[in-house]
Scaffold this motif. Sequence first.
Motif, PDB file in Angstrom:
ATOM      1  N   LYS A  62       1.757 -47.266  -3.891  1.00  0.00           N
ATOM      2  CA  LYS A  62       1.397 -46.143  -3.041  1.00  0.00           C
ATOM      3  C   LYS A  62       0.928 -44.979  -3.903  1.00  0.00           C
ATOM      4  O   LYS A  62       1.439 -44.762  -4.991  1.00  0.00           O
ATOM      5  CB  LYS A  62       2.598 -45.710  -2.203  1.00  0.00           C
ATOM      6  N   ASN A  63      -0.024 -44.247  -3.381  1.00  0.00           N
ATOM      7  CA  ASN A  63      -0.453 -43.037  -4.078  1.00  0.00           C
ATOM      8  C   ASN A  63       0.652 -41.993  -4.032  1.00  0.00           C
ATOM      9  O   ASN A  63       1.474 -41.969  -3.129  1.00  0.00           O
ATOM     10  CB  ASN A  63      -1.713 -42.460  -3.437  1.00  0.00           C
ATOM     11  N   VAL A  64       0.644 -41.140  -5.037  1.00  0.00           N
ATOM     12  CA  VAL A  64       1.623 -40.062  -5.143  1.00  0.00           C
ATOM     13  C   VAL A  64       1.007 -38.776  -4.605  1.00  0.00           C
ATOM     14  O   VAL A  64      -0.117 -38.419  -4.961  1.00  0.00           O
ATOM     15  CB  VAL A  64       2.044 -39.845  -6.615  1.00  0.00           C
ATOM     16  N   TYR A  65       1.741 -38.076  -3.740  1.00  0.00           N
ATOM     17  CA  TYR A  65       1.303 -36.783  -3.213  1.00  0.00           C
ATOM     18  C   TYR A  65       2.486 -35.820  -3.303  1.00  0.00           C
ATOM     19  O   TYR A  65       3.488 -36.002  -2.602  1.00  0.00           O
ATOM     20  CB  TYR A  65       0.837 -36.894  -1.761  1.00  0.00           C
ATOM     21  N   LEU A  66       2.354 -34.827  -4.166  1.00  0.00           N
ATOM     22  CA  LEU A  66       3.457 -33.894  -4.387  1.00  0.00           C
ATOM     23  C   LEU A  66       3.098 -32.474  -3.982  1.00  0.00           C
ATOM     24  O   LEU A  66       1.957 -32.034  -4.139  1.00  0.00           O
ATOM     25  CB  LEU A  66       3.862 -33.880  -5.866  1.00  0.00           C
ATOM     26  N   ILE A  67       4.087 -31.760  -3.471  1.00  0.00           N
ATOM     27  CA  ILE A  67       4.013 -30.328  -3.195  1.00  0.00           C
ATOM     28  C   ILE A  67       4.839 -29.645  -4.275  1.00  0.00           C
ATOM     29  O   ILE A  67       6.008 -29.981  -4.467  1.00  0.00           O
ATOM     30  CB  ILE A  67       4.590 -30.016  -1.810  1.00  0.00           C
ATOM     31  N   PHE A  68       4.241 -28.692  -4.988  1.00  0.00           N
ATOM     32  CA  PHE A  68       4.928 -28.049  -6.113  1.00  0.00           C
ATOM     33  C   PHE A  68       4.794 -26.535  -6.003  1.00  0.00           C
ATOM     34  O   PHE A  68       3.726 -26.019  -5.676  1.00  0.00           O
ATOM     35  CB  PHE A  68       4.318 -28.539  -7.427  1.00  0.00           C
ATOM     36  N   ASN A  69       5.887 -25.848  -6.283  1.00  0.00           N
ATOM     37  CA  ASN A  69       5.877 -24.390  -6.315  1.00  0.00           C
ATOM     38  C   ASN A  69       5.756 -23.953  -7.770  1.00  0.00           C
ATOM     39  O   ASN A  69       6.745 -23.870  -8.493  1.00  0.00           O
ATOM     40  CB  ASN A  69       7.162 -23.829  -5.684  1.00  0.00           C
ATOM     41  N   GLY A 109       3.051 -20.289  -6.845  1.00  0.00           N
ATOM     42  CA  GLY A 109       3.001 -20.810  -5.491  1.00  0.00           C
ATOM     43  C   GLY A 109       2.530 -22.242  -5.361  1.00  0.00           C
ATOM     44  O   GLY A 109       2.582 -23.034  -6.306  1.00  0.00           O
ATOM     45  N   LEU A 110       2.033 -22.549  -4.166  1.00  0.00           N
ATOM     46  CA  LEU A 110       1.752 -23.920  -3.762  1.00  0.00           C
ATOM     47  C   LEU A 110       0.570 -24.546  -4.486  1.00  0.00           C
ATOM     48  O   LEU A 110      -0.515 -23.982  -4.538  1.00  0.00           O
ATOM     49  CB  LEU A 110       1.484 -23.944  -2.257  1.00  0.00           C
ATOM     50  N   ILE A 111       0.820 -25.726  -5.020  1.00  0.00           N
ATOM     51  CA  ILE A 111      -0.259 -26.546  -5.564  1.00  0.00           C
ATOM     52  C   ILE A 111       0.102 -28.004  -5.322  1.00  0.00           C
ATOM     53  O   ILE A 111       1.283 -28.376  -5.310  1.00  0.00           O
ATOM     54  CB  ILE A 111      -0.504 -26.270  -7.063  1.00  0.00           C
ATOM     55  N   PHE A 112      -0.903 -28.824  -5.053  1.00  0.00           N
ATOM     56  CA  PHE A 112      -0.703 -30.252  -4.850  1.00  0.00           C
ATOM     57  C   PHE A 112      -0.925 -30.986  -6.173  1.00  0.00           C
ATOM     58  O   PHE A 112      -1.774 -30.598  -6.972  1.00  0.00           O
ATOM     59  CB  PHE A 112      -1.695 -30.825  -3.841  1.00  0.00           C
ATOM     60  N   LEU A 113      -0.184 -32.075  -6.353  1.00  0.00           N
ATOM     61  CA  LEU A 113      -0.442 -32.994  -7.458  1.00  0.00           C
ATOM     62  C   LEU A 113      -0.496 -34.406  -6.896  1.00  0.00           C
ATOM     63  O   LEU A 113       0.249 -34.749  -5.974  1.00  0.00           O
ATOM     64  CB  LEU A 113       0.638 -32.903  -8.536  1.00  0.00           C
ATOM     65  N   THR A 114      -1.387 -35.226  -7.435  1.00  0.00           N
ATOM     66  CA  THR A 114      -1.591 -36.558  -6.890  1.00  0.00           C
ATOM     67  C   THR A 114      -2.207 -37.469  -7.944  1.00  0.00           C
ATOM     68  O   THR A 114      -2.600 -37.018  -9.023  1.00  0.00           O
ATOM     69  CB  THR A 114      -2.517 -36.492  -5.655  1.00  0.00           C
ATOM     70  N   ASP A 115      -2.316 -38.743  -7.603  1.00  0.00           N
ATOM     71  CA  ASP A 115      -3.097 -39.685  -8.405  1.00  0.00           C
ATOM     72  C   ASP A 115      -4.269 -40.224  -7.584  1.00  0.00           C
ATOM     73  O   ASP A 115      -4.919 -41.182  -7.966  1.00  0.00           O
ATOM     74  CB  ASP A 115      -2.211 -40.836  -8.907  1.00  0.00           C
ATOM     75  N   ASP A 116      -4.516 -39.588  -6.447  1.00  0.00           N
ATOM     76  CA  ASP A 116      -5.565 -40.006  -5.517  1.00  0.00           C
ATOM     77  C   ASP A 116      -6.813 -39.142  -5.718  1.00  0.00           C
ATOM     78  O   ASP A 116      -6.928 -38.054  -5.159  1.00  0.00           O
ATOM     79  CB  ASP A 116      -5.034 -39.868  -4.082  1.00  0.00           C
ATOM     80  N   GLY A 117      -7.738 -39.632  -6.517  1.00  0.00           N
ATOM     81  CA  GLY A 117      -8.941 -38.867  -6.821  1.00  0.00           C
ATOM     82  C   GLY A 117      -9.831 -38.626  -5.621  1.00  0.00           C
ATOM     83  O   GLY A 117     -10.549 -37.634  -5.552  1.00  0.00           O
ATOM     84  N   PRO A 213      11.721 -24.105  -3.641  1.00  0.00           N
ATOM     85  CA  PRO A 213      11.950 -23.009  -4.588  1.00  0.00           C
ATOM     86  C   PRO A 213      10.985 -23.064  -5.769  1.00  0.00           C
ATOM     87  O   PRO A 213      10.384 -24.110  -6.062  1.00  0.00           O
ATOM     88  CB  PRO A 213      13.393 -23.247  -5.055  1.00  0.00           C
ATOM     89  N   THR A 214      10.842 -21.963  -6.445  1.00  0.00           N
ATOM     90  CA  THR A 214       9.984 -21.890  -7.625  1.00  0.00           C
ATOM     91  C   THR A 214      10.394 -22.940  -8.654  1.00  0.00           C
ATOM     92  O   THR A 214      11.574 -23.096  -8.966  1.00  0.00           O
ATOM     93  CB  THR A 214      10.062 -20.493  -8.261  1.00  0.00           C
ATOM     94  N   GLY A 215       9.404 -23.679  -9.167  1.00  0.00           N
ATOM     95  CA  GLY A 215       9.662 -24.687 -10.185  1.00  0.00           C
ATOM     96  C   GLY A 215      10.101 -26.032  -9.647  1.00  0.00           C
ATOM     97  O   GLY A 215      10.386 -26.954 -10.416  1.00  0.00           O
ATOM     98  N   VAL A 216      10.124 -26.180  -8.328  1.00  0.00           N
ATOM     99  CA  VAL A 216      10.592 -27.421  -7.697  1.00  0.00           C
ATOM    100  C   VAL A 216       9.430 -28.127  -7.001  1.00  0.00           C
ATOM    101  O   VAL A 216       8.528 -27.477  -6.485  1.00  0.00           O
ATOM    102  CB  VAL A 216      11.711 -27.108  -6.673  1.00  0.00           C
ATOM    103  N   TYR A 217       9.460 -29.461  -7.006  1.00  0.00           N
ATOM    104  CA  TYR A 217       8.456 -30.225  -6.277  1.00  0.00           C
ATOM    105  C   TYR A 217       9.138 -31.203  -5.323  1.00  0.00           C
ATOM    106  O   TYR A 217      10.315 -31.524  -5.472  1.00  0.00           O
ATOM    107  CB  TYR A 217       7.508 -30.975  -7.224  1.00  0.00           C
TER     108      TYR A 217
END
Length: 240
Positions: A62-69, A109-117, A213-217
């Motif tokens: 599965k592709n990875v989709y992260l929400i990160f502060n 604040g909010l940024i996404f990280l993924t492996d889905d180009g 929270p800040t620094g958490v995904y």
Amino acid sequence: MATRINKYLSEVGYCSRRGADKLIEEGKVTINGKIPEMGTKIKDGDHVEVDGQIVGKLKKQKNVYLIFNKPVGIVCTTDVKVERDNIIDFIKYPTRIFPIGRLDKKSEGLIFLTDDGDIVNKILRARNNHEKEYVVSVNRPINRDFIHSMSNGVEILETKTKKCLVEQLGPKKFKIILTQGLNRQIRRMCESLGYRVKSLKRIRIMNIKLDVPTGVYREFTNAELLELKKLLVNSSKKFD
């Protein structure tokens, strides 16, 4: 996602990559009953055997989709050799991922990280007009003229920014929703009007609101990912 046979045998714990290469050279490895060449890749559903014994079936990853502060001071780059305070080393996620877009080092604040180009290109392309919401504090009191100018477009980088929604939240604080992503856009807009940004936090991208929270995904929920993909259905994945 296709995986080299030697890497697969190593990842499932059968042997090292070097050991796998030796087994392949000796003709002891088969993929779907056939002896592969060195460097052959396997995909979802392929059967791998060594000496006639099934090693396993490659499961679809599965592709990875992260929400990160993102905290202030962290740089949104995958170049870990050049930038010490990079987002990849900070998160330490076990597989390869990359950020979607950027927040400059002074912003949070909010940024996404993924492996889905594929999804990356659809979200980033300016023509797709996807909303990003920020809360900003500046160095001196703002007024109606400031809100009007920010809302109707400001001349920066030899262009005029698109009209956007701007709402005053306090004497020196406002909310802004952008559908474009020029380099350091909000900071440049404020500077052009004689203001200096003291803090800048992204709190929403499209349907996803910042809630960690800040620094958490955390991973996207199934509902969030489904809604995001619905919003992207008519989006082009090619850059302007």
